[in-house]
Design a protein around this motif. Structure first.
Motif, mmCIF file in Angstrom:
data_model
loop_
_atom_site.group_PDB
_atom_site.id
_atom_site.type_symbol
_atom_site.label_atom_id
_atom_site.label_comp_id
_atom_site.label_asym_id
_atom_site.label_seq_id
_atom_site.Cartn_x
_atom_site.Cartn_y
_atom_site.Cartn_z
ATOM 1 N N LYS A 197 28.083 45.098 44.377
ATOM 2 C CA LYS A 197 28.022 46.525 44.682
ATOM 3 C C LYS A 197 29.433 47.092 44.763
ATOM 4 C CE LYS A 197 23.634 46.336 47.168
ATOM 5 N NZ LYS A 197 22.909 46.633 48.423
ATOM 6 N N TYR B 81 25.048 51.088 42.946
ATOM 7 C CA TYR B 81 25.098 50.484 41.617
ATOM 8 C C TYR B 81 25.276 51.612 40.608
ATOM 9 C CZ TYR B 81 23.283 45.996 43.311
ATOM 10 O OH TYR B 81 23.111 44.801 43.944
ATOM 11 N N PRO C 124 25.562 44.694 36.815
ATOM 12 C CA PRO C 124 26.439 44.758 37.991
ATOM 13 C C PRO C 124 26.411 43.420 38.734
ATOM 14 C CG PRO C 124 24.360 45.820 38.465
ATOM 15 C CD PRO C 124 24.272 45.354 37.048
#
Length: 729
Positions: free
Chosen positions: A437, A448, A434
């Protein structure tokens, strides 16, 4: 006058009171005198008998002491001859084995030279360097061709592993390591180039049902599953690749992104090797080997088959995959400075066995304590301290599963019969996930989203317990078990699924010593130069048949072992194959820190294994419960002469006690209530175990032992030293 009451008097007081009240008759007086005389005579007789018993015991003790002195004197008188005979047998076998190994090496070199198939000789540095340079410059990206090239490189890696196991010159070892590094880096980059080529043509291979591209490519060493997100359907949840045993789940944010997912299983493991080397850059422990009391310092790393034959992907999750970056990261792992412990599977070096006989039999010391295993490595990870997986306690099995997400390469467009494609010079780019966010909706906090993965357990591996999952942390080049959630293991379907915070490589692990200690063991002959070695482990039982220098595994458990059961191979090859398959009955310098042991002196133990191997064609050996009761300086086992393939009848076993100075037959049995070192009546002391056995063997049995082939003796001894049943049972 008040009446006297006797109700409260006891019998003795009443009798005395009664006697005072009246006179004894003559008969009563005579009887009393007779009773007193009888009592005196009885006491005198008991005293006489007691004195006789004590005298007999004293005489018996003196007789035993004299007999022991006589036997000890007799043992001392023939000690030199027995040790010389044992030394001669061992040196004779050692010389023959050394010559055989030298001839085998020369023969292998000649056969390698006569192949003339165009493949380079990895022991010749110019040849392997030329091969590596030419392959690096080869523009071929077709997956079929690339996989054939990679398979050849893996064969060269196997040859380099063998060279590393036998190398004695550090400079030569350095060259082999560099060649191994280059081949691993090339395999990795070639896989990526072939993956990129397939993804570039995703739009031409759309699945009509889903609107996306999905494909599976496999051979004996890898399974490659690719999925290209062309439709970007927000309702897409995940995909199981039919027949490949792999699947994945994506969050909504990725389902609408321009990405491609790769589930890539290599049936080999390069990453664990890199983790060990990263560890060895920090720790270089020494230890005492089983063979001697000598301290073994760090040496050239000798990778196991599974640990070194595989996909060398060293990329960070957020790095661009290019050949230059790959090489820099491979070379940044400390390969060139990597050192390791002496080979754990060969605790007794081939050289010098004969010269050690006197030391082992006459001057055994209790100084062979193995050093403690290295503490679990702790490294910095994004400012935090993380505990990495202890690769001594846990063993990765079944290869590595790479779970990657890439940016989908530009697809070709057809315009007026022309194919137009945007070309990028960045290569296959990782999708940073990721990278920020995601906000699911206005009412939910920033999160996440995790990604899911499921795999079927590899068919060539046995998991004695539920497998553990570990992910690869590229920043510290170590395996970690944190960051893995929602683990679900379906034993009947042999399938495991879980979720991770990001796309990372992972492995399935098992406790290294799950099948130790042995509950019992037995080594019995099947005929001349043939034996059956049975191990009753903590979780599963195994049988190894030995014929000459060849071994064959047998087990009631067939799942995961079909590629091994019933196949003849050399002892070292079988050992590596069993370790890679998850069936570990072998020990190393750290095993006693994880497994309960009998705490035996390794020099005495090794001397026992040498002599057991010499007589393995005619004598059967078995576990004894008294081995744990006789102290660290002694060994106890059941032994009997045995011929033929039938099991040993229970009533034939005898117990033998082995020590640093002498061996003896014991009077006790397995059914005795307590341990006693008393000598078996009529037996003698001997300075060696084999001479002790000869006292109770037939002429035919002794002749069998003298006719034992050196290859068989060496194979039996190697298995005994590798498993150490007298210590770990």
């Amino acid at each position: 006058m008040r009446k006297r009451s006797h109700s409260y008097l006891d019998a003795g007081e009443f009798f005395i009171f009664s006697m005072k009240g009246r006179k004894l008759t003559k008969a009563q007086k005579a009887k009393q005198v007779q009773e007193e005389e009888e009592k005196r005579l009885q006491e005198e007789e008991e005293a006489r008998l007691q004195a006789e018993r004590e005298e007999q015991e004293r005489l018996e003790r003196e007789r035993k002491e004299q007999e022991l002195e006589r036997l000890e004197l007799k043992d001392r008188e023939r000690r030199t001859d027995e040790l010389d005979e044992l030394r001669h047998l061992l040196e004779e076998n050692h010389t023959a084995m050394t010559k055989w190994k030298t001839d085998a090496v020369e023969k292998a070199k000649w056969e390698r030279y006569m192949r003339c198939d165009g493949t380079p000789d990895p022991s010749v540095q110019p040849d392997i360097n030329t091969y590596t340079s030419l392959w690096r410059d080869d523009p071929e990206v077709n997956i079929t061709v690339v996989l054939k090239q990679c398979n050849l490189a893996l064969q060269l890696i196997e040859e380099l592993e063998g060279l590393l196991r036998d190398v004695t010159d550090p400079q030569e070892g350095q060259k082999y390591q560099e060649a191994l590094l280059n081949l691993q880096e090339l395999i990795h980059s070639k896989h990526l180039l072939a993956t990129e080529e397939i993804l570039k043509r995703s739009s031409a291979n759309i699945d009509t049902e889903t609107g996306n591209m999905q494909t599976v490519v496999r051979d004996d060493n890898i399974t490659l599953c690719l999925w290209a997100n062309l439709k970007k359907n927000p309702r897409f949840k995940g995909l199981n690749f039919e027949g490949a045993g792999m699947g994945f789940e994506l969050p909504k944010q990725l389902a609408v992104s321009d990405i491609a997912v790769r589930s890539f299983h290599t049936r080999y493991d390069h990453l664990s090797l890199l983790a060990r080397m990263a560890y060895l850059r920090i720790h270089t422990p020494s230890y005492r080997s089983l063979a001697g009391g000598e301290e073994a310092t760090a040496d050239i790393d000798v990778p196991e088959q599974e640990d070194t034959k595989g996909e060398g992907e060293m990329k960070d999750d957020n790095t661009t995959q290019q050949q230059t970056a790959d090489k820099e990261e491979f070379e940044g792992t400390g390969w060139k400075s990597a050192t390791s412990l002496q080979s754990k599977n060969n605790p007794q070096p081939a050289e010098g066995r004969g010269s050690q006989i006197q030391t082992q039999m006459e001057a055994l010391g209790g100084e062979a304590d193995l050093t403690s295993p290295p503490e679990q490595l702790s490294m910095a990870d994004h400012g935090e301290r993380c505990q990495v997986v202890d690769l001594i306690q846990y063993t990765p099995l079944g290869g590595v599963f790479y779970y990657d997400v890439f940016r989908l390469p530009p697809q070709a467009h057809q315009v007026n019969g022309w194919e137009i494609r945007k070309l990028l010079d960045t290569g296959l780019q990782s999708f940073h996930y990721p990278m920020e966010k995601f906000k699911l909706d206005d009412n939910e906090a920033l999160t996440y989203p995790t990604v899911g993965v499921s795999v079927t357990l590899p068919e060539c591996v046995v998991f004695l317990e539920a497998p553990q999952v570990a992910r690869w942390d590229a920043a510290v080049k170590q395996w970690r078990m944190d960051g893995i959630t929602d683990v679900s293991y379906e034993e009947e379907e042999a399938k495991i699924s879980f979720k991770m915070e990001s796309f990372q490589a992972f492995v399935l692990m098992q406790e290294t010593y799950a099948n130790l200690p042995f509950q019992s063991w037995e080594l019995r002959p099947l005929g001349q130069d043939s034996a059956l070695f049975t191990f009753n482990g903590a979780l599963t039982d195994l049988i190894i048949t030995i014929q000459g220098n060849q071994c064959m595994l047998q087990s009631e458990r067939e799942i995961g072992l079909s590629h091994l059961i019933g196949k003849w191979m050399s002892g070292p090859a079988l050992q590596r194959a069993m370790l890679n398959a998850g069936i570990n009955i072998f020990v190393n310098e750290y095993t006693d820190k994880y497994v309960s042991t009998c705490g035996k002196d390794p020099l005495t133990e090794h001397a026992a294994y040498e002599q057991m191997a010499l007589f393995a064609s005619a004598c059967a050996y078995s576990w004894s419960k008294w081995n744990a009761k006789c102290g660290a300086e002694h060994l106890v086992m059941q032994v009997c002469e045995h011929h033929g393939p039938t099991p040993v009848p229970k009533g034939l076993w005898s117990l033998y006690l082995l020590g640093a100075q002498r061996s003896q037959k014991l009077e006790i049995t397995e059914k005795s209530e307590a341990f006693s070192p008393d000598l078996y009546p009529g037996s003698e002391f001997h300075s060696t175990f084999i001479h002790m056995l000869q006292d109770n063997m037939s002429t035919d049995g002794i002749a069998r032992t003298r006719e034992s082939n050196y290859l068989f003796v060496d194979t039996v001894q190697s298995l005994l030293c590798a498993t150490r049943p007298l210590m770990y049972s």
